[in-house]
Design a protein around this motif. Structure first.
Motif, PDB file in Angstrom:
ATOM      1  N   UNK A  73       0.736  -1.309  -0.064  1.00 22.35           N
ATOM      2  CA  UNK A  73      -0.213  -0.034   0.267  1.00 22.35           C
ATOM      3  C   UNK A  73       0.741   0.959  -0.114  1.00 22.35           C
ATOM      4  N   UNK A  74       1.912   1.123   1.140  1.00 17.65           N
ATOM      5  CA  UNK A  74       2.985   2.310   0.667  1.00 17.65           C
ATOM      6  C   UNK A  74       3.641   2.554  -0.315  1.00 17.65           C
ATOM      7  N   UNK A  75       3.953   1.459  -0.887  1.00 18.83           N
ATOM      8  CA  UNK A  75       4.606   1.800  -2.293  1.00 18.83           C
ATOM      9  C   UNK A  75       3.529   1.944  -3.351  1.00 18.83           C
ATOM     10  N   UNK A  79       4.106   4.718  -5.938  1.00 16.23           N
ATOM     11  CA  UNK A  79       3.972   4.946  -7.600  1.00 16.23           C
ATOM     12  C   UNK A  79       2.753   6.124  -8.255  1.00 16.23           C
ATOM     13  N   UNK A  80       2.185   5.923  -7.354  1.00 14.56           N
ATOM     14  CA  UNK A  80       1.093   7.104  -8.094  1.00 14.56           C
ATOM     15  C   UNK A  80       1.359   8.503  -7.654  1.00 14.56           C
ATOM     16  N   UNK A  81       2.271   9.038  -6.537  1.00 18.04           N
ATOM     17  CA  UNK A  81       3.482  10.158  -7.073  1.00 18.04           C
ATOM     18  C   UNK A  81       4.084  10.437  -7.995  1.00 18.04           C
ATOM     19  N   UNK A  82       4.635   8.970  -8.119  1.00  7.94           N
ATOM     20  CA  UNK A  82       5.368   9.602  -9.572  1.00  7.94           C
ATOM     21  C   UNK A  82       4.976  10.291 -10.673  1.00  7.94           C
ATOM     22  N   UNK A  83       4.300   8.994 -10.481  1.00  4.92           N
ATOM     23  CA  UNK A  83       2.835   9.173 -11.921  1.00  4.92           C
ATOM     24  C   UNK A  83       2.163  10.173 -12.092  1.00  4.92           C
ATOM     25  N   UNK A 113       3.105  -0.107 -10.723  1.00 10.71           N
ATOM     26  CA  UNK A 113       1.528   0.306 -10.185  1.00 10.71           C
ATOM     27  C   UNK A 113       0.387  -1.202 -10.222  1.00 10.71           C
ATOM     28  N   UNK A 114       0.455  -2.141 -10.991  1.00  7.68           N
ATOM     29  CA  UNK A 114      -0.463  -2.588 -11.069  1.00  7.68           C
ATOM     30  C   UNK A 114      -0.050  -3.834  -9.917  1.00  7.68           C
ATOM     31  N   UNK A 170      15.801   6.728  -9.177  1.00  7.37           N
ATOM     32  CA  UNK A 170      16.379   7.744  -9.709  1.00  7.37           C
ATOM     33  C   UNK A 170      16.785   8.390 -11.340  1.00  7.37           C
ATOM     34  N   UNK A 171      16.027   7.437 -12.071  1.00  3.21           N
ATOM     35  CA  UNK A 171      16.172   7.130 -13.342  1.00  3.21           C
ATOM     36  C   UNK A 171      15.096   8.747 -13.562  1.00  3.21           C
ATOM     37  N   UNK A 172      13.537   9.256 -12.785  1.00  2.00           N
ATOM     38  CA  UNK A 172      12.899   9.404 -13.161  1.00  2.00           C
ATOM     39  C   UNK A 172      13.500  10.871 -12.087  1.00  2.00           C
TER      40      UNK A 172
END
Length: 206
Positions: A73-75, A79-83, A113-114, A170-172
């Protein structure tokens, strides 16, 4: 470049499904792990029914499930924040090459995300209704087996998603920094040219 990102996404998806499927082969190794944790809490092997888990093992199993669901859930939130950051960066970007890179990075994000999204689901009444048995003992054994498989799948999903985060984030960050510096350079270049022209004219006038 977009084609390369598509290929990368397909590879990630195959890896993801392969991990989720092959994890079922590791079921026999779970009981020693659960019993080791139970022993650390002072449990003793005084349980006669070897077919099902010791009550202490079952408690450990539920605890591990709760923990891995919370991690997924935390991850997923990360991921949503990165998106969201990617979409914001796309809305500010005008260079064609960077737009293609951001589009590809967004596609690469989908399997992660999935995987995190699947890692937060829980076994409900519909899953237990599939056992189709009137034996209480069979319900217990089948239920514990389903919980064990659920734990293994969620651990595999978290492992895949967390390992992806170590490379992807890191790439992002590098892309975001390059976008900011690129925009600053493009915006500052005309000002630098104008300042140079004024300086040269002042020298000629002097």
């Amino acid at each position: 470049m977009i084609a390369g990102f598509f290929i990368f996404v397909i590879v990630l998806q195959f890896a993801w499904f392969g991990i989720c499927w092959n994890v079922r082969l590791n079921t026999p190794s779970v009981k020693p792990r659960l019993w080791a944790y139970a022993t650390m809490k002072g449990a003793k092997r005084d349980y006669a029914n070897a077919a099902s888990l010791h009550p202490a093992e079952h408690e450990i199993l539920l605890g591990v499930l709760k923990k891995v669901e919370a991690k997924n859930s935390t991850l997923l939130t990360a991921w949503v924040f990165v998106g969201a950051a990617l979409l914001a960066a796309v809305s500010m970007e005008t260079r064609t090459l960077m737009l293609e890179i951001y589009a590809g990075m967004t596609l690469v994000l989908i399997p992660f995300v999935l995987s995190s999204l699947c890692g937060v689901r829980q076994l409900d009444q519909e899953e237990f209704a599939k056992f189709s048995t009137n034996s209480h003992a069979a319900w217990v054994i089948n239920g514990q087996r389903a919980l064990i498989l659920d734990m293994l799948e969620k651990e595999a999903l978290f492992r895949f998603s967390s390992q992806g985060a170590k490379l992807y984030i890191p790439v992002c960050l590098l892309l975001f920094v390059s976008t900011i510096l690129g925009r600053a350079y493009v915006e500052a270049e005309p000002l630098d040219c104008a300042a140079t022209l004024v300086c040269q004219l002042s020298k000629l006038g002097g």
